[in-house]
Scaffold this motif. Structure first.
Motif: not given
Lengths: 313, 292
Positions: B130-131, B133-135
């Motif tokens: 999840g982390i 996937a955040i640019p």
């Protein structure tokens, strides 16, 4: 096949949930009053109280998260502190330039990176390979704004053939659009090109050592046909994966590129929001970019079954 | 009888010869190390190299183009850009090193536990996915937007963005190591968990971790510059490369040197680190040789 697609789609749900949770928790990171952060520096006590009530900030954290998530699912990303416009609307207004820049960069990079990577693999170990890969490392290391200002200096000031900054929509005609896109595309695209070229090279090296390539050569197939028909098809999966995962690097670069070239896109919106401590806008932009990234990579994963029929899950 | 003392110099010469041969075979690594060392030295000894003050304003010398007196010209406040660039390296190096060390320590801890303890693995990895996937730049921007700008928060923000990738690297190494016979042997002789992780698993997982740490360093230096350049990083009164360039932005058309020279230093620093990482990987993991 359908079962696989279904499983894969369901598999992204936890990731999306974690993304939402992380972005939600950032607000609570500072230790300050989240309502005060959302309301901004010039808010009155009533403003803060209204936000606290709307988001249920006096409720337990888990309940707050669910309330917030429910709003997001319905497309309600909150309201900008600076100009009191819903964040969703603000983002929609700025989508076009960002989308255009991203698309031109992807096309530019693929056109440049594929031949580079293929040539490097074909001539592996020779000076051609070394020169191309040195070029890749170099453009991978130069930050976007350094390349950007270097290009502006060269092609807008010394040899004034291209505009310094700004953006023209495609609706204004393809000429002005293209002229304004050249420098931003190159500045942002070089990093991405380097990434793709390196992956293309290693993927091709792997494929070129396969037996069927030797057979094709033995039967006298021309090199060009060999590369396009046999090698490119078989080397495509890792390359397409990199195109997808590299988008994360690209999105970070978009924010900087739009600032350098004064392009009124989502990246510029983010930076403006950052300077005005407009947290709801930042939150909304990150959510949209991250979801976009996850869904794009999901689509690419599903595309594999088409690209490479050997892949069956 | 063999005279041991007489043999000593030959051993030393042999070691030196080995080093020379190693250097000869890895010219890229030598180049990267020299470049890296040069960057550290010019930043560390900045006061000896230049007699100007990095923050002292000198209105009489505004926006002078590069000359022998001011190698990189002066900025809008008459400050010597060469001096500011040298001092700016200190901030970038400190942030890069701090993020690399923190990310390595945190990544090793989470990665080893996740890779070794099956029970927590799926949970931990979903969070990391999840982390990841955040640019990274955006995640750092979001964290900076709710915290006070300081070097500490910059380091924290970049570390959060870099940790997941390190966890992945550690975990995948641990997954192979845990199946090795020597781990079974260690368990059979009653080795405690922390000892097993620290003495048996960690040393064998270090090679890819060191390589990843160099890439984290490069990435941290770039993100720090991005954040400062955008106005949300190191406090503006501290001359970091990003800050110098941020101040030069409004003058880009008048005084391009304020942006280009610190940018060039930034590029060289990142280039040195990336080349170092690439050549380290080739040396530490021969299977990866040639697959850049």
């Amino acid at each position: 096949m359908y079962a696989y697609v279904g499983r894969r789609v369901l598999g992204t749900l936890p990731v999306i949930l974690v993304i939402a949770l992380v972005i939600f928790l950032i607000l609570h990171l500072s230790g300050g009053d989240p309502a005060a952060i959302i309301a901004g520096d010039h808010a009155t006590d009533e403003d803060i109280k209204a936000i606290r009530d709307k988001l249920g900030l006096d409720r337990p954290l888990a309940e707050q998260f669910l309330t917030w998530l429910w709003n997001v699912v319905q497309g309600d990303f909150g309201i900008s502190i600076f100009n009191r416009v819903p964040v969703g609307t603000l983002i929609l207004q700025r989508v076009e330039p960002t989308l255009m820049l991203t698309l031109t960069v992807i096309v530019f990079s693929i056109i440049l990176a594929l031949p580079m990577g293929i040539a490097a693999a074909w001539y592996a170990g020779t000076w051609i390979d070394r020169a191309l890969m040195a070029l890749a490392v170099l453009s991978f290391s130069l930050p976007v704004f350094v390349i950007g200002y270097g290009l502006v200096y060269a092609f807008s000031l010394q040899v004034p053939i291209l505009p310094v900054q700004g953006y023209r929509s495609l609706a204004d005609g393809i000429g002005p659009f293209a002229r304004h896109m050249v420098l931003p595309t190159i500045s942002l695209g070089l990093v991405y090109t380097a990434l793709l070229a390196r992956m293309t090279r290693s993927s091709f090296l792997e494929v070129l050592s396969q037996d069927y390539i030797r057979s094709a050569r033995a039967k006298g197939m021309a090199s060009f046909q060999l590369i396009t028909i046999h090698a490119l098809k078989n080397a495509s999966v890792p390359i397409v994966t990199t195109i997808g995962s590299g988008i994360a690097v690209l999105i970070g670069g978009v924010v900087v590129t739009e600032s350098v070239f004064a392009i009124p896109g989502i990246g510029r919106l983010t930076v403006d929001a950052l300077l005005r401590s407009d947290f709801p806008v930042i939150q909304g932009v990150i959510l949209v970019f991250s979801f976009f990234y996850v869904i794009l990579n999901l689509a690419i994963d599903l595309l594999y079954t088409v690209l490479d029929p050997r892949i069956r899950y | 009888m063999v005279d041991i003392a007489a043999l000593q110099p030959r051993v030393a010469a042999g070691r030196l010869g080995k080093l020379r041969r190693f250097a000869w075979r890895n010219p890229v690594m030598v180049f990267a190390l020299l470049l890296f060392a040069a960057m550290i030295l010019v930043s560390a000894f900045a006061p000896l190299i230049t007699s100007f003050d990095p923050v002292q304003i000198d209105p009489g010398n505004r926006l002078k183009s590069p000359s022998w007196e001011h190698l990189f010209g002066t900025d809008a406040f008459g400050r010597d850009v060469f001096t500011r660039t040298l001092y700016g390296g200190r901030v970038s190096l400190a942030v890069g090193a701090a993020v690399a060390i923190l990310t390595t320590v945190i990544g090793l801890t989470i990665g080893m536990l996740s890779g070794y303890l099956r029970a927590i693995d799926p949970m931990v990895m979903r969070v990391m996915d999840g982390i990841m996937a955040i640019p990274g730049v955006l995640l750092a921007i979001a964290i900076m937007s709710v915290t006070k700008a300081s070097i500490g928060t910059v380091i924290f923000a970049i570390t959060v963005a870099e940790v997941p990738r390190m966890v992945r690297v550690v975990r995948s190494a641990v997954l192979t190591i845990r199946e090795q016979p020597y781990i079974d042997a260690a368990i059979a002789t009653g080795t405690r968990l922390h000892r097993l992780l620290l003495k048996h698993i960690m040393p064998n997982a270090l090679a890819p971790v060191i390589v990843q740490a160099t890439f984290v360093f490069a990435s941290a230096v770039i993100i720090e510059a991005y954040l400062s350049f955008l106005g949300a990083g190191t406090p503006p009164e501290i001359p970091s490369w990003g800050n110098i360039m941020a101040e030069g932005r409004s003058l880009a058309l008048l005084a391009i040197w304020v942006i280009l020279f610190p940018g060039l230093f930034l590029g060289l620093m990142v280039l040195a680190t990336n080349l170092l990482g690439d050549s380290l990987r080739d040396v530490l993991d021969p299977r990866m040789r040639g697959r850049k």
